[in-house]
Write a protein that holds these residues in place. Sequence first.
Motif, PDB file in Angstrom:
ATOM      1  N   ARG A 272     -82.013  80.175 -29.145  1.00 54.60           N
ATOM      2  CA  ARG A 272     -81.042  79.106 -29.320  1.00 54.60           C
ATOM      3  C   ARG A 272     -79.676  79.692 -29.651  1.00 54.60           C
ATOM      4  O   ARG A 272     -79.549  80.508 -30.569  1.00 54.60           O
ATOM      5  CB  ARG A 272     -81.464  78.140 -30.431  1.00 54.60           C
ATOM      6  N   LEU A 273     -78.673  79.233 -28.894  1.00 55.69           N
ATOM      7  CA  LEU A 273     -77.294  79.612 -29.142  1.00 55.69           C
ATOM      8  C   LEU A 273     -76.568  78.441 -29.793  1.00 55.69           C
ATOM      9  O   LEU A 273     -76.855  77.282 -29.489  1.00 55.69           O
ATOM     10  CB  LEU A 273     -76.589  79.988 -27.833  1.00 55.69           C
ATOM     11  N   SER A 274     -75.599  78.766 -30.642  1.00 57.53           N
ATOM     12  CA  SER A 274     -74.800  77.740 -31.308  1.00 57.53           C
ATOM     13  C   SER A 274     -73.330  77.936 -30.984  1.00 57.53           C
ATOM     14  O   SER A 274     -72.874  79.056 -30.756  1.00 57.53           O
ATOM     15  CB  SER A 274     -74.989  77.808 -32.833  1.00 57.53           C
ATOM     16  N   CYS A 275     -72.616  76.822 -31.000  1.00 57.28           N
ATOM     17  CA  CYS A 275     -71.172  76.838 -30.768  1.00 57.28           C
ATOM     18  C   CYS A 275     -70.575  75.821 -31.726  1.00 57.28           C
ATOM     19  O   CYS A 275     -70.859  74.621 -31.617  1.00 57.28           O
ATOM     20  CB  CYS A 275     -70.884  76.466 -29.322  1.00 57.28           C
ATOM     21  N   THR A 276     -69.766  76.290 -32.678  1.00 52.25           N
ATOM     22  CA  THR A 276     -69.194  75.422 -33.704  1.00 52.25           C
ATOM     23  C   THR A 276     -67.690  75.335 -33.540  1.00 52.25           C
ATOM     24  O   THR A 276     -67.008  76.358 -33.436  1.00 52.25           O
ATOM     25  CB  THR A 276     -69.535  75.937 -35.109  1.00 52.25           C
ATOM     26  N   ALA A 277     -67.208  74.105 -33.502  1.00 48.69           N
ATOM     27  CA  ALA A 277     -65.784  73.850 -33.286  1.00 48.69           C
ATOM     28  C   ALA A 277     -65.063  73.625 -34.602  1.00 48.69           C
ATOM     29  O   ALA A 277     -65.644  73.120 -35.574  1.00 48.69           O
ATOM     30  CB  ALA A 277     -65.614  72.631 -32.388  1.00 48.69           C
ATOM     31  N   SER A 278     -63.796  73.986 -34.604  1.00 44.26           N
ATOM     32  CA  SER A 278     -62.928  73.641 -35.728  1.00 44.26           C
ATOM     33  C   SER A 278     -61.547  73.295 -35.195  1.00 44.26           C
ATOM     34  O   SER A 278     -61.127  73.803 -34.146  1.00 44.26           O
ATOM     35  CB  SER A 278     -62.839  74.793 -36.736  1.00 44.26           C
ATOM     36  N   GLY A 279     -60.872  72.378 -35.903  1.00 45.79           N
ATOM     37  CA  GLY A 279     -59.505  72.028 -35.531  1.00 45.79           C
ATOM     38  C   GLY A 279     -59.380  71.060 -34.370  1.00 45.79           C
ATOM     39  O   GLY A 279     -58.274  70.861 -33.852  1.00 45.79           O
ATOM     40  N   LEU A 280     -60.496  70.459 -33.944  1.00 48.79           N
ATOM     41  CA  LEU A 280     -60.414  69.506 -32.843  1.00 48.79           C
ATOM     42  C   LEU A 280     -61.385  68.351 -33.119  1.00 48.79           C
ATOM     43  O   LEU A 280     -62.356  68.512 -33.866  1.00 48.79           O
ATOM     44  CB  LEU A 280     -60.728  70.196 -31.507  1.00 48.79           C
ATOM     45  N   PRO A 281     -61.121  67.187 -32.507  1.00 45.25           N
ATOM     46  CA  PRO A 281     -61.992  66.009 -32.714  1.00 45.25           C
ATOM     47  C   PRO A 281     -63.297  66.179 -31.954  1.00 45.25           C
ATOM     48  O   PRO A 281     -63.451  65.676 -30.830  1.00 45.25           O
ATOM     49  CB  PRO A 281     -61.144  64.856 -32.188  1.00 45.25           C
ATOM     50  N   PHE A 282     -64.243  66.882 -32.545  1.00 43.70           N
ATOM     51  CA  PHE A 282     -65.449  67.298 -31.828  1.00 43.70           C
ATOM     52  C   PHE A 282     -66.237  66.121 -31.278  1.00 43.70           C
ATOM     53  O   PHE A 282     -66.815  66.225 -30.197  1.00 43.70           O
ATOM     54  CB  PHE A 282     -66.346  68.127 -32.752  1.00 43.70           C
ATOM     55  N   ASN A 283     -66.260  65.017 -31.999  1.00 39.30           N
ATOM     56  CA  ASN A 283     -67.097  63.904 -31.549  1.00 39.30           C
ATOM     57  C   ASN A 283     -66.639  63.341 -30.209  1.00 39.30           C
ATOM     58  O   ASN A 283     -67.408  62.669 -29.519  1.00 39.30           O
ATOM     59  CB  ASN A 283     -67.199  62.812 -32.615  1.00 39.30           C
ATOM     60  N   PHE A 284     -65.408  63.610 -29.794  1.00 38.06           N
ATOM     61  CA  PHE A 284     -64.937  63.160 -28.486  1.00 38.06           C
ATOM     62  C   PHE A 284     -65.041  64.250 -27.411  1.00 38.06           C
ATOM     63  O   PHE A 284     -64.762  63.997 -26.238  1.00 38.06           O
ATOM     64  CB  PHE A 284     -63.488  62.687 -28.571  1.00 38.06           C
ATOM     65  N   ALA A 285     -65.428  65.454 -27.814  1.00 39.51           N
ATOM     66  CA  ALA A 285     -65.394  66.585 -26.894  1.00 39.51           C
ATOM     67  C   ALA A 285     -66.642  66.653 -26.026  1.00 39.51           C
ATOM     68  O   ALA A 285     -67.757  66.463 -26.502  1.00 39.51           O
ATOM     69  CB  ALA A 285     -65.246  67.888 -27.680  1.00 39.51           C
ATOM     70  N   TRP A 286     -66.433  66.946 -24.736  1.00 41.79           N
ATOM     71  CA  TRP A 286     -67.540  67.310 -23.860  1.00 41.79           C
ATOM     72  C   TRP A 286     -67.676  68.827 -23.961  1.00 41.79           C
ATOM     73  O   TRP A 286     -66.687  69.543 -23.832  1.00 41.79           O
ATOM     74  CB  TRP A 286     -67.249  66.914 -22.416  1.00 41.79           C
ATOM     75  N   MET A 287     -68.882  69.292 -24.176  1.00 43.39           N
ATOM     76  CA  MET A 287     -69.106  70.725 -24.386  1.00 43.39           C
ATOM     77  C   MET A 287     -69.843  71.319 -23.195  1.00 43.39           C
ATOM     78  O   MET A 287     -70.893  70.805 -22.790  1.00 43.39           O
ATOM     79  CB  MET A 287     -69.913  70.965 -25.662  1.00 43.39           C
TER      80      MET A 287
END
Lengths: 106, 124
Positions: free
Chosen positions: B19-34
């Motif tokens: 399992r790989l993880s990718c953690t965001a900071s400084g952006l509205p993650f709940n609206f982001a398509w990853m």
Amino acid sequence: DIQMTQSPSTLSASVGDRVTITCRASQNINSWLAWYQQKPGKAPDLLIYKASTLESGVPSRFSGGGSGTEFTLTISSLHPDDFALYYCQQYKTFRYTFGQGTKLEI
Amino acid sequence: EVQLVQSGGGLVKPGESLRLSCTASGLPFNFAWMSWVRQAPGKGLEWVGLIKSKSDGGTADYGAPVKGRFNISRDDSKSSSYLLMDSLRTEDTAMYYCITEVTLPPSVTPRPLWGQGTRVTVSS
């Protein structure tokens, strides 16, 4: 999926030369195109987005052009640090696709 | 600072999971398509898959080489996306990158934002 065709695959040039790399999309992507530079062992670095917008901190000798299906990346005067791999990427759709890459070599 | 930070990866045997993880900071993650892309050694860049924001349905889509084996998920409370890779094959050996799109002032145009990448090696 949108196919991206990049040319040439290898480009031999010298310091101070002006070079252009071309990227063609299989369908209209408007201006949703990005250009990247990649050096060995590193992640791709964004150079240009929205076909012609220079990323912050990228030297002004890099420029991008085109829209629709035909795009170019031009380096106006090659510096020694510019010899690297270059990729185009369409982001009109989220099924991102990339060109095959251009190796810019001395 | 707006960034994506990746973790996970490593050396596994064929047939195993990772399992790989990718953690965001400084952006509205709940609206982001990853999205996730990969790059095999000495090869070009290949799209792996994506997950939409929950407000856009939260569904995932995958490239043909990984469909049925890989699963992308998200946890908006942790601003994180995950790539669960099952039944790994030697040909899955690659650097894996997460990507999203952000608009960074003063620009009003979205641009791709990449994680730093994480290496996955599948070998017996």
